[in-house]
Design a protein around this motif. Structure first.
Motif, PDB file in Angstrom:
ATOM      1  N   PHE A 227     -11.865   3.197   3.680  1.00 18.14           N
ATOM      2  CA  PHE A 227     -11.787   3.895   2.397  1.00 18.14           C
ATOM      3  C   PHE A 227     -10.381   4.454   2.168  1.00 18.14           C
ATOM      4  O   PHE A 227      -9.864   4.425   1.047  1.00 18.14           O
ATOM      5  CB  PHE A 227     -12.809   5.025   2.362  1.00 18.14           C
ATOM      6  CG  PHE A 227     -12.820   5.787   1.070  1.00 18.14           C
ATOM      7  CD1 PHE A 227     -13.546   5.332  -0.023  1.00 18.14           C
ATOM      8  CD2 PHE A 227     -12.096   6.956   0.934  1.00 18.14           C
ATOM      9  CE1 PHE A 227     -13.537   6.015  -1.222  1.00 18.14           C
ATOM     10  CE2 PHE A 227     -12.088   7.655  -0.266  1.00 18.14           C
ATOM     11  CZ  PHE A 227     -12.812   7.181  -1.340  1.00 18.14           C
ATOM     12  N   ALA A 228      -9.767   4.941   3.239  1.00 18.21           N
ATOM     13  CA  ALA A 228      -8.417   5.529   3.137  1.00 18.21           C
ATOM     14  C   ALA A 228      -7.332   4.484   3.387  1.00 18.21           C
ATOM     15  O   ALA A 228      -6.204   4.824   3.729  1.00 18.21           O
ATOM     16  CB  ALA A 228      -8.283   6.680   4.133  1.00 18.21           C
ATOM     17  N   ARG A 229      -7.658   3.230   3.173  1.00 17.52           N
ATOM     18  CA  ARG A 229      -6.750   2.106   3.440  1.00 17.52           C
ATOM     19  C   ARG A 229      -5.479   2.197   2.598  1.00 17.52           C
ATOM     20  O   ARG A 229      -5.451   2.880   1.568  1.00 17.52           O
ATOM     21  CB  ARG A 229      -7.462   0.789   3.118  1.00 17.52           C
ATOM     22  CG  ARG A 229      -7.761   0.641   1.623  1.00 17.52           C
ATOM     23  CD  ARG A 229      -8.797  -0.429   1.322  1.00 17.52           C
ATOM     24  NE  ARG A 229      -9.092  -0.471  -0.124  1.00 17.52           N
ATOM     25  CZ  ARG A 229      -9.946   0.341  -0.724  1.00 17.52           C
ATOM     26  NH1 ARG A 229     -10.597   1.252  -0.044  1.00 17.52           N
ATOM     27  NH2 ARG A 229     -10.163   0.239  -2.032  1.00 17.52           N
ATOM     28  N   THR A 230      -4.464   1.478   3.026  1.00 21.02           N
ATOM     29  CA  THR A 230      -3.284   1.303   2.201  1.00 21.02           C
ATOM     30  C   THR A 230      -2.989  -0.184   2.049  1.00 21.02           C
ATOM     31  O   THR A 230      -3.571  -1.019   2.756  1.00 21.02           O
ATOM     32  CB  THR A 230      -2.063   2.035   2.786  1.00 21.02           C
ATOM     33  OG1 THR A 230      -0.997   1.999   1.819  1.00 21.02           O
ATOM     34  CG2 THR A 230      -1.585   1.398   4.081  1.00 21.02           C
ATOM     35  N   TYR A 231      -2.112  -0.504   1.134  1.00 18.67           N
ATOM     36  CA  TYR A 231      -1.764  -1.895   0.874  1.00 18.67           C
ATOM     37  C   TYR A 231      -0.897  -2.457   2.000  1.00 18.67           C
ATOM     38  O   TYR A 231      -0.114  -1.735   2.629  1.00 18.67           O
ATOM     39  CB  TYR A 231      -0.957  -2.006  -0.422  1.00 18.67           C
ATOM     40  CG  TYR A 231      -1.748  -1.831  -1.697  1.00 18.67           C
ATOM     41  CD1 TYR A 231      -2.380  -2.912  -2.301  1.00 18.67           C
ATOM     42  CD2 TYR A 231      -1.835  -0.585  -2.322  1.00 18.67           C
ATOM     43  CE1 TYR A 231      -3.075  -2.753  -3.492  1.00 18.67           C
ATOM     44  CE2 TYR A 231      -2.529  -0.421  -3.507  1.00 18.67           C
ATOM     45  CZ  TYR A 231      -3.148  -1.511  -4.092  1.00 18.67           C
ATOM     46  OH  TYR A 231      -3.837  -1.351  -5.258  1.00 18.67           O
ATOM     47  N   ASP A 232      -1.007  -3.750   2.212  1.00 20.55           N
ATOM     48  CA  ASP A 232       0.007  -4.456   2.984  1.00 20.55           C
ATOM     49  C   ASP A 232       1.318  -4.350   2.190  1.00 20.55           C
ATOM     50  O   ASP A 232       1.313  -4.381   0.955  1.00 20.55           O
ATOM     51  CB  ASP A 232      -0.397  -5.922   3.146  1.00 20.55           C
ATOM     52  CG  ASP A 232       0.591  -6.708   3.985  1.00 20.55           C
ATOM     53  OD1 ASP A 232       1.612  -7.138   3.425  1.00 20.55           O
ATOM     54  OD2 ASP A 232       0.354  -6.880   5.190  1.00 20.55           O
ATOM     55  N   LYS A 233       2.429  -4.196   2.879  1.00 26.38           N
ATOM     56  CA  LYS A 233       3.705  -3.957   2.201  1.00 26.38           C
ATOM     57  C   LYS A 233       4.025  -5.016   1.153  1.00 26.38           C
ATOM     58  O   LYS A 233       4.548  -4.711   0.086  1.00 26.38           O
ATOM     59  CB  LYS A 233       4.834  -3.872   3.225  1.00 26.38           C
ATOM     60  CG  LYS A 233       4.802  -2.595   4.063  1.00 26.38           C
ATOM     61  CD  LYS A 233       5.974  -2.524   5.020  1.00 26.38           C
ATOM     62  CE  LYS A 233       5.937  -1.229   5.827  1.00 26.38           C
ATOM     63  NZ  LYS A 233       7.064  -1.133   6.792  1.00 26.38           N
ATOM     64  N   LYS A 234       3.702  -6.258   1.439  1.00 23.14           N
ATOM     65  CA  LYS A 234       4.049  -7.311   0.476  1.00 23.14           C
ATOM     66  C   LYS A 234       3.132  -7.331  -0.737  1.00 23.14           C
ATOM     67  O   LYS A 234       3.414  -8.007  -1.724  1.00 23.14           O
ATOM     68  CB  LYS A 234       4.067  -8.686   1.159  1.00 23.14           C
ATOM     69  CG  LYS A 234       2.737  -9.173   1.688  1.00 23.14           C
ATOM     70  CD  LYS A 234       2.890 -10.599   2.228  1.00 23.14           C
ATOM     71  CE  LYS A 234       1.603 -11.164   2.777  1.00 23.14           C
ATOM     72  NZ  LYS A 234       1.366 -10.836   4.162  1.00 23.14           N
ATOM     73  N   HIS A 235       2.041  -6.566  -0.669  1.00 24.53           N
ATOM     74  CA  HIS A 235       1.113  -6.513  -1.801  1.00 24.53           C
ATOM     75  C   HIS A 235       1.134  -5.169  -2.528  1.00 24.53           C
ATOM     76  O   HIS A 235       0.387  -4.984  -3.498  1.00 24.53           O
ATOM     77  CB  HIS A 235      -0.319  -6.797  -1.327  1.00 24.53           C
ATOM     78  CG  HIS A 235      -0.537  -8.206  -0.874  1.00 24.53           C
ATOM     79  ND1 HIS A 235      -0.445  -9.283  -1.713  1.00 24.53           N
ATOM     80  CD2 HIS A 235      -0.829  -8.712   0.353  1.00 24.53           C
ATOM     81  CE1 HIS A 235      -0.683 -10.400  -1.049  1.00 24.53           C
ATOM     82  NE2 HIS A 235      -0.904 -10.083   0.206  1.00 24.53           N
ATOM     83  N   PHE A 236       1.987  -4.233  -2.056  1.00 21.89           N
ATOM     84  CA  PHE A 236       2.009  -2.916  -2.693  1.00 21.89           C
ATOM     85  C   PHE A 236       2.505  -3.062  -4.136  1.00 21.89           C
ATOM     86  O   PHE A 236       3.496  -3.751  -4.393  1.00 21.89           O
ATOM     87  CB  PHE A 236       2.920  -1.952  -1.932  1.00 21.89           C
ATOM     88  CG  PHE A 236       2.678  -0.516  -2.281  1.00 21.89           C
ATOM     89  CD1 PHE A 236       1.798   0.251  -1.539  1.00 21.89           C
ATOM     90  CD2 PHE A 236       3.305   0.071  -3.382  1.00 21.89           C
ATOM     91  CE1 PHE A 236       1.548   1.568  -1.876  1.00 21.89           C
ATOM     92  CE2 PHE A 236       3.054   1.388  -3.729  1.00 21.89           C
ATOM     93  CZ  PHE A 236       2.169   2.142  -2.964  1.00 21.89           C
ATOM     94  N   PRO A 237       1.822  -2.422  -5.098  1.00 23.93           N
ATOM     95  CA  PRO A 237       2.255  -2.537  -6.496  1.00 23.93           C
ATOM     96  C   PRO A 237       3.702  -2.077  -6.666  1.00 23.93           C
ATOM     97  O   PRO A 237       4.122  -1.094  -6.047  1.00 23.93           O
ATOM     98  CB  PRO A 237       1.292  -1.585  -7.231  1.00 23.93           C
ATOM     99  CG  PRO A 237       0.079  -1.524  -6.363  1.00 23.93           C
ATOM    100  CD  PRO A 237       0.593  -1.601  -4.962  1.00 23.93           C
TER     101      PRO A 237
END
Length: 338
Positions: free
Chosen positions: A131-141
């Motif tokens: 739930f507290a996940r973050t994006y993979d760097k290459k997919h971060f908006p």
């Protein structure tokens, strides 16, 4: 997940037996809402909340049938918080992790194909960890070029000033801007300028980022000992902006139109079962970059508010999309101002 199935069946049973006035209100709250998606410039409809959310949120927080502050409602909120904390229970194996996360994603329409999150699906330790996940760097908006950007993936509503918030949104309780926890010296300026209210659904990415580049001049956790009510009903009888647990961060930056100093306040508001707000308490005095991560929610829906001591030079796209208090769906980092 079995709990979702049981919850939906229980919701339908409750909807069948409650008085018609309550049932109609529950149906209204679980109905479709129209939002404008800024990145695609398109309108779409999406449910305000699931049926099980609507049943309990309507009865407890919209209609407030058990009151707003007494041993009964406090015990109910405590129970919901404890149930949400079960999301911290570790997965028994990698296969269990994968199966439960995929089921969770399907239930809440969270993207998992292609996988855009930082860790492999089998590496999450619990449901709350995902739930507290973050994006993979290459997919971060991408972070936009505007002076002010969206601090979260959320549905955002714009008000021209605090009076608009009071008269159009928060009508069922004694909301007062000077009880949020904003620095008192700037209250009158915050009262006169744009206010942005954002709601993060359980499906959204639940990390909150800096809306501007600036120096942190204030950081405080308000209502730390309180049990938070649902953030789904700002206009209800629960005083969410004054009573829920909330993190107040103020960043001082330069106004792009006047070159004068401007203070932008970010209020991170916890909801029922979601009032664990993880943040760095040592931000004061530090230079923060636009888009830098500031806090994380755990387990459920939540909300944010943005106040400014100067008028915001809204981008034409956002200004047009957000007119008449229209709900605007943004990704974290999308530009709000020029």
């Amino acid at each position: 997940m079995l709990s979702f199935v049981i919850g939906e069946l229980l919701a339908k049973l409750i909807l069948f037996v409650v008085p018609r006035r309550w049932a109609d209100r529950i149906k209204e709250n679980s109905g479709e809402m129209t939002v404008f998606t800024l990145r695609t410039s398109t309108y779409k409809t999406k449910p305000r909340m699931t049926l099980i959310e609507a049943v309990f949120a309507t009865i407890l927080f919209d209609l407030a049938l058990f009151g707003t502050s007494n041993p009964i409602i406090n015990a109910i909120i405590r129970l919901f918080t404890n149930l949400q904390n079960s999301w911290d229970r570790p997965f028994q194996s990698k296969d269990v992790a994968k199966g439960q996360i995929i089921e969770f994603c399907n239930k809440l329409s969270i993207q998992y194909e292609p996988w855009i999150w930082e860790k492999d699906i089998t590496e999450y330790a619990s449901l709350n960890d995902f739930f507290a996940r973050t994006y993979d760097k290459k997919h971060f908006p991408p972070i936009g070029n505007g002076t002010v950007v969206s601090p979260a993936c959320c549905t955002l509503t714009r008000y021209n000033d605090n009076e608009g918030v009071s008269s159009l949104l928060i009508k069922g309780c004694d909301y007062q801007i000077d009880k949020i926890g904003l620095p008192s010296a700037d209250i009158e300026k915050y009262r006169q300028n744009h206010v942005l209210i954002g709601y993060l659904s359980p499906a959204d990415y639940h990390r909150v980022h800096a809306p501007v580049t600036g120096t942190c001049v204030h950081c405080s956790l308000e209502g730390a000992e309180k049990r938070s009510a649902s953030v789904k009903f700002f206009g209800g009888t629960f005083n969410i902006m004054n009573e829920n647990k909330r993190l107040v961060i103020v960043l001082e930056t330069t106004n792009s139109t006047s070159s004068s100093l401007m203070r932008v306040a970010l209020v991170v508001i916890g909801g029922i079962g979601v009032d664990t707000i993880v943040y760095n308490p040592n931000l004061l005095g530090k230079k923060i970059q636009k888009g830098e991560e500031l806090s994380t929610f755990r387990a459920g829906g939540s909300a944010i508010a943005v106040f400014s001591t100067e008028p915001l030079d809204l981008s034409p796209e956002f200004e047009d999309a957000s007119k008449d208090c229209m709900h605007v769906e943004l990704l974290v980092g999308e530009s709000i101002t020029n």
